[in-house]
Design a protein around this motif. Structure first.
Motif, PDB file in Angstrom:
ATOM      1  N   LEU A 145      -4.423  -5.189   2.613  1.00 48.17           N
ATOM      2  CA  LEU A 145      -3.960  -4.464   3.795  1.00 48.17           C
ATOM      3  C   LEU A 145      -4.272  -5.217   5.078  1.00 48.17           C
ATOM      4  CD1 LEU A 145      -4.896  -0.767   2.879  1.00 48.17           C
ATOM      5  CD2 LEU A 145      -2.640  -1.837   2.867  1.00 48.17           C
ATOM      6  N   GLU A 146      -5.225  -6.143   4.995  1.00 48.17           N
ATOM      7  CA  GLU A 146      -5.547  -6.958   6.175  1.00 48.17           C
ATOM      8  C   GLU A 146      -4.381  -7.868   6.554  1.00 48.17           C
ATOM      9  OE1 GLU A 146      -9.113  -9.062   5.320  1.00 48.17           O
ATOM     10  OE2 GLU A 146     -10.380  -7.256   5.258  1.00 48.17           O
ATOM     11  N   ASP A 147      -3.503  -8.123   5.587  1.00 50.26           N
ATOM     12  CA  ASP A 147      -2.353  -8.992   5.846  1.00 50.26           C
ATOM     13  C   ASP A 147      -1.124  -8.209   6.312  1.00 50.26           C
ATOM     14  OD1 ASP A 147      -3.859 -11.172   4.957  1.00 50.26           O
ATOM     15  OD2 ASP A 147      -3.258 -10.850   2.868  1.00 50.26           O
ATOM     16  N   LEU A 148      -1.266  -6.892   6.432  1.00 49.74           N
ATOM     17  CA  LEU A 148      -0.136  -6.053   6.819  1.00 49.74           C
ATOM     18  C   LEU A 148       0.319  -6.402   8.235  1.00 49.74           C
ATOM     19  CD1 LEU A 148       1.384  -3.721   5.401  1.00 49.74           C
ATOM     20  CD2 LEU A 148      -0.104  -2.129   6.625  1.00 49.74           C
ATOM     21  N   SER A 149       1.616  -6.630   8.401  1.00 53.60           N
ATOM     22  CA  SER A 149       2.177  -6.999   9.700  1.00 53.60           C
ATOM     23  C   SER A 149       3.076  -5.886  10.230  1.00 53.60           C
ATOM     24  CB  SER A 149       3.008  -8.286   9.568  1.00 53.60           C
ATOM     25  OG  SER A 149       2.210  -9.354   9.088  1.00 53.60           O
TER      26      SER A 149
END
Length: 271
Positions: free
Chosen positions: A125-129
């Motif tokens: 989820l840290e890579d969610l843009s």
């Protein structure tokens, strides 16, 4: 002599019959066959592998009748063409009874595979843009559950007056990441994971598609209405065989079976 022989033969038969009815298991005593209406998914499989052997030790004969979907299995159950199914949660059961004016009843909660958020092109989820797309099941029940998972984990905010059982996109009051939700048939979602940043899969769909539980990024907090229940026609709920099913599902033997076959945490229970 012939008369004596006949008397002894009859006496022997009487002893055999009395012995059988004295010591035969309860199910055999009644000649009881339990017919399970099975539908595609992991739950019938778990019952057949984990609960059926327990019932057979009690003398019951467990047979299966296969249906292409849960709706037809429920119709057969309501028409008393089958005795049991294990593929629905309470919310679905209540809706079926309401829509079909049916008389089905849950006997006991059974292990359930939770809905979850799974990786698509992204795994954290840290890579969610901003503007990322997430695939959501399009049937009303699973759609509402999917939006609740996202809300429970802070990805969206739901209108405080919204009905949690009938959530739709219209009930989203805040979407900080501008996420785009594509609502599609849940059975097709596993095949299009590479088209989305993340996907939400119902437990039975993930199981059937062999998507490992360890890949789950977010897991549903299952509410009471969404635990699977062993279901019978209401007219049968107090029958001895129905009580035997409930007892088997709650038995230590079944709990041990589940523990042995739940290394990846796929199944969750209500206790």
């Amino acid at each position: 002599m012939k008369k004596k022989h006949v008397i002894w033969t009859v006496a022997a038969l009487v002893v055999l019959v009395l012995g059988y009815f004295s010591f035969a298991p309860k199910g055999h005593k009644q000649g009881q066959v339990i017919t399970v209406a099975t539908a595609p998914g992991p739950y019938s499989e778990l019952f057949i592998n984990g609960v059926k052997p327990i019932l057979e030790k009690e003398g019951y004969t467990v047979k299966t009748k296969s249906f292409s979907n849960l709706l037809n299995a429920d119709i057969a159950l309501d028409n008393k063409e089958a005795d049991l199914n294990v593929d629905q949660h309470t919310a679905y059961l209540k809706n079926f009874n309401k829509e079909k004016k049916a008389n089905l009843e849950g006997l006991v909660k059974i292990p359930t595979v939770p809905m979850g958020l799974y990786p698509g092109t992204k795994s954290s989820l840290e890579d969610l843009s901003y503007g990322d797309e997430i695939a959501i099941p399009n049937d009303p029940s699973n759609q509402a559950r999917a939006y609740r998972i996202l809300a429970e984990n802070g990805l969206i905010t739901i209108d405080k007056d919204a009905n949690p059982v009938t959530l739709t996109q219209k009930d989203i009051s805040s979407n900080p990441k501008g996420l785009v939700f594509k609502e599609i048939d849940s059975s097709t979602i596993p095949r299009v994971r590479s088209d989305f940043a993340f996907v939400i899969l119902p437990g039975s769909v993930a199981y059937a598609a062999k998507v490992p539980a360890k890949e789950m990024v977010l897991k549903e907090k299952i509410s009471d209405d969404y635990y699977l229940v062993a279901t019978v026609n209401r007219s049968n709920k107090d029958k001895d065989w129905a009580k035997a099913i409930k007892k088997a599902c709650q038995s230590d033997e079944f709990k041990k079976y589940l523990a042995k076959h739940n290394d990846d945490g796929y199944w969750v229970t209500s206790n």
